[in-house]
Design a protein around this motif. Structure first.
Motif, short mmCIF file in Angstrom:
data_model
loop_
_atom_site.label_atom_id
_atom_site.label_comp_id
_atom_site.label_asym_id
_atom_site.label_seq_id
_atom_site.Cartn_x
_atom_site.Cartn_y
_atom_site.Cartn_z
N THR A 139 0.91 -1.02 -0.12
CA THR A 139 0.00 0.11 -0.07
C THR A 139 0.88 1.24 0.00
O THR A 139 1.76 1.34 1.01
CB THR A 139 -0.89 -0.04 1.21
OG1 THR A 139 -1.69 -1.10 1.21
CG2 THR A 139 -1.90 1.29 1.12
N LEU A 140 0.76 2.03 -0.85
CA LEU A 140 1.22 3.30 -1.02
C LEU A 140 0.94 4.30 0.11
O LEU A 140 -0.35 4.54 -0.16
CB LEU A 140 1.30 3.78 -2.50
CG LEU A 140 2.01 2.92 -3.55
CD1 LEU A 140 1.83 3.63 -4.84
CD2 LEU A 140 3.50 2.78 -3.29
N THR A 141 1.80 5.02 0.66
CA THR A 141 1.09 5.95 1.75
C THR A 141 1.92 7.36 1.45
O THR A 141 3.04 7.39 1.59
CB THR A 141 1.51 5.45 3.14
OG1 THR A 141 1.04 4.00 3.40
CG2 THR A 141 1.21 6.65 4.22
N PRO A 142 1.12 8.39 1.28
CA PRO A 142 1.83 9.55 0.93
C PRO A 142 2.50 10.00 1.94
O PRO A 142 2.01 9.87 3.42
CB PRO A 142 0.60 10.55 0.73
CG PRO A 142 -0.56 9.59 0.15
CD PRO A 142 -0.25 8.22 1.13
N GLY A 143 3.57 10.72 1.79
CA GLY A 143 4.35 11.41 2.96
C GLY A 143 5.27 12.62 2.50
O GLY A 143 5.21 12.93 1.29
N ILE A 144 5.91 13.29 3.40
CA ILE A 144 6.90 14.22 2.97
C ILE A 144 8.17 13.95 3.32
O ILE A 144 8.50 13.29 4.40
CB ILE A 144 6.41 15.68 3.42
CG1 ILE A 144 6.54 15.42 5.17
CG2 ILE A 144 4.99 16.00 2.94
CD1 ILE A 144 6.05 16.65 5.72
N SER A 145 9.28 14.51 2.62
CA SER A 145 10.94 14.30 3.08
C SER A 145 11.53 15.44 2.75
O SER A 145 10.88 16.18 1.79
CB SER A 145 11.15 13.07 2.17
OG SER A 145 11.54 13.24 1.02
N ILE A 146 12.60 15.60 3.22
CA ILE A 146 13.62 16.89 2.87
C ILE A 146 14.33 16.31 1.70
O ILE A 146 14.98 15.23 1.78
CB ILE A 146 14.43 16.94 4.17
CG1 ILE A 146 13.59 17.67 5.18
CG2 ILE A 146 15.38 18.14 3.49
CD1 ILE A 146 14.25 17.93 6.47
N SER A 147 14.46 16.87 0.55
CA SER A 147 15.18 16.55 -0.59
C SER A 147 16.17 17.57 -0.98
O SER A 147 17.21 17.12 -1.85
CB SER A 147 14.17 16.30 -1.73
OG SER A 147 13.60 17.51 -1.91
N ASN A 148 15.95 18.78 -0.54
CA ASN A 148 16.99 19.81 -1.10
C ASN A 148 18.13 19.62 0.02
O ASN A 148 18.16 19.13 1.06
CB ASN A 148 16.70 21.14 -0.46
CG ASN A 148 15.57 21.38 -1.72
OD1 ASN A 148 15.40 21.01 -3.01
ND2 ASN A 148 14.36 22.31 -1.26
N PRO A 149 19.34 20.17 -0.60
CA PRO A 149 20.59 19.94 0.28
C PRO A 149 20.40 20.82 1.58
O PRO A 149 19.49 21.73 1.85
CB PRO A 149 21.69 20.85 -0.52
CG PRO A 149 21.15 20.93 -2.04
CD PRO A 149 19.89 20.71 -1.58
#
Length: 325
Positions: free
Chosen positions: A1-11
């Protein structure tokens, strides 16, 4: 099951970064000869820039790209020469200026390496048969077949891998030069600006040097590709996506020296007796051409282009009128 989320991707951010700092030493001399007809300017410089912003490696467990930090030091040493000659002979007058800049030690991110360096493998030609492949050190970028590029085992450990790479050249020119010429005969005038660079290496953009790269087509150089019937070809075997021949190597390096006529302008000033009655002290018409021609043996779009996101210089024609009251 795909669960939406957030993450830090910038330097990562770094609140402690500061401006770069530069120290420069200059020693120069200016001289004039023959009643200022010939002038000479010579300058030796040593310029060191510290606290250059770099992204140094961080452990993968960080999960984000490395932050910018004041970590780099670049040193430039060189000689600037400027020679100018002015003279008038009867109705002729002319001025010629020659500028030459010779760069020296310019370390990059690897201490002692040139700035903006190409780093890769030394190519020793093309494999012609299975016997050559069998007697050659193993190449870590993949098992070669006849028609593939042959890379040199620099450290002698019988394996060609990342440890066998070296600096192949730099697209930071060691010599920049220019010629600014102006000539006037009676009411006609001509000026030209020639600029160029020498002792510089570059590689054509990937879309040109690799056949079918990025969904692209082929160029004329790919016609001379290796086949069993064409063993002395200058280009390796044709492949849609084989990465073994696409690693950075000396095979793709070219002399990117060039000379460009940046501007040529021709003008004519109408005789004063024709325009003075209209309250005009000078009326000049001219034609100006930008990027008229380039002299270079480079195969790419432009020896100054170092990426595929580069639009070639266009030739521009301009016509103008200068009026002085």
């Amino acid at each position: 099951t795909l669960t939406p989320g957030i993450s830090i991707s910038n330097p990562m951010a770094n609140q402690d970064i500061t401006w770069e700092k530069t120290d420069q030493w200059n020693v120069g001399v200016d001289a004039a000869f023959w009643g200022n007809k010939l002038t000479l300017g010579a300058d030796w410089f040593r310029k060191e820039t510290r606290d250059i912003l770099l992204q140094l490696p961080v452990p993968n467990m960080m999960g984000v790209s490395a932050p910018m930090q004041n970590a780099g030091v670049v040193r430039n040493t060189g000689i600037e020469l400027q020679l100018e000659h002015n003279n008038r002979i009867n109705d002729w007058s002319y001025s010629t200026k020659i500028i030459d800049l010779k760069g020296g030690d310019t370390p990059g991110q690897s201490v002692g390496d040139p700035l903006w360096a190409y780093y890769g493998y030394v190519c020793d030609g093309i494999f012609q048969n299975e016997e050559e492949i069998k007697n050659h050190p193993t190449q870590s970028m993949g098992t070669p077949v006849p028609g593939d590029l042959k890379y040199r085992d620099l450290n002698g450990d019988k394996v060609v891998d990342s440890k066998d790479r070296q600096v192949l050249g730099s697209y930071f020119p060691k010599i920049n030069f220019g010629l600014n010429l102006s000539v006037q005969y009676k009411d006609f005038d001509l000026s030209a600006l020639l600029q160029g660079a020498a002792d510089v290496k570059s590689a054509p953009v990937a879309e040109i040097r690799y056949a079918f790269y990025n969904g692209g087509k082929v160029t004329e150089q790919h016609l001379d590709r290796w086949t069993p019937e064409n063993p002395n070809a200058t280009y390796p075997r044709l492949s849609m996506s084989d990465s073994k021949n696409r690693v950075t190597s000396s095979f793709w390096m070219q002399d990117a020296s060039y000379a460009k006529l940046r501007n040529l302008q021709v003008g004519y000033s109408l005789p004063k007796q024709l325009i003075s009655k209209y309250g005009i002290s000078r009326l000049r018409v001219y034609c100006s051409i930008d990027n008229l021609f380039m002299i270079s043996g480079f195969d790419g779009v432009d020896p100054e282009a170092i990426s595929g996101n580069y639009y070639p210089l266009t030739r521009n024609y301009s016509f103008g009128l200068n009026v002085t009251f």
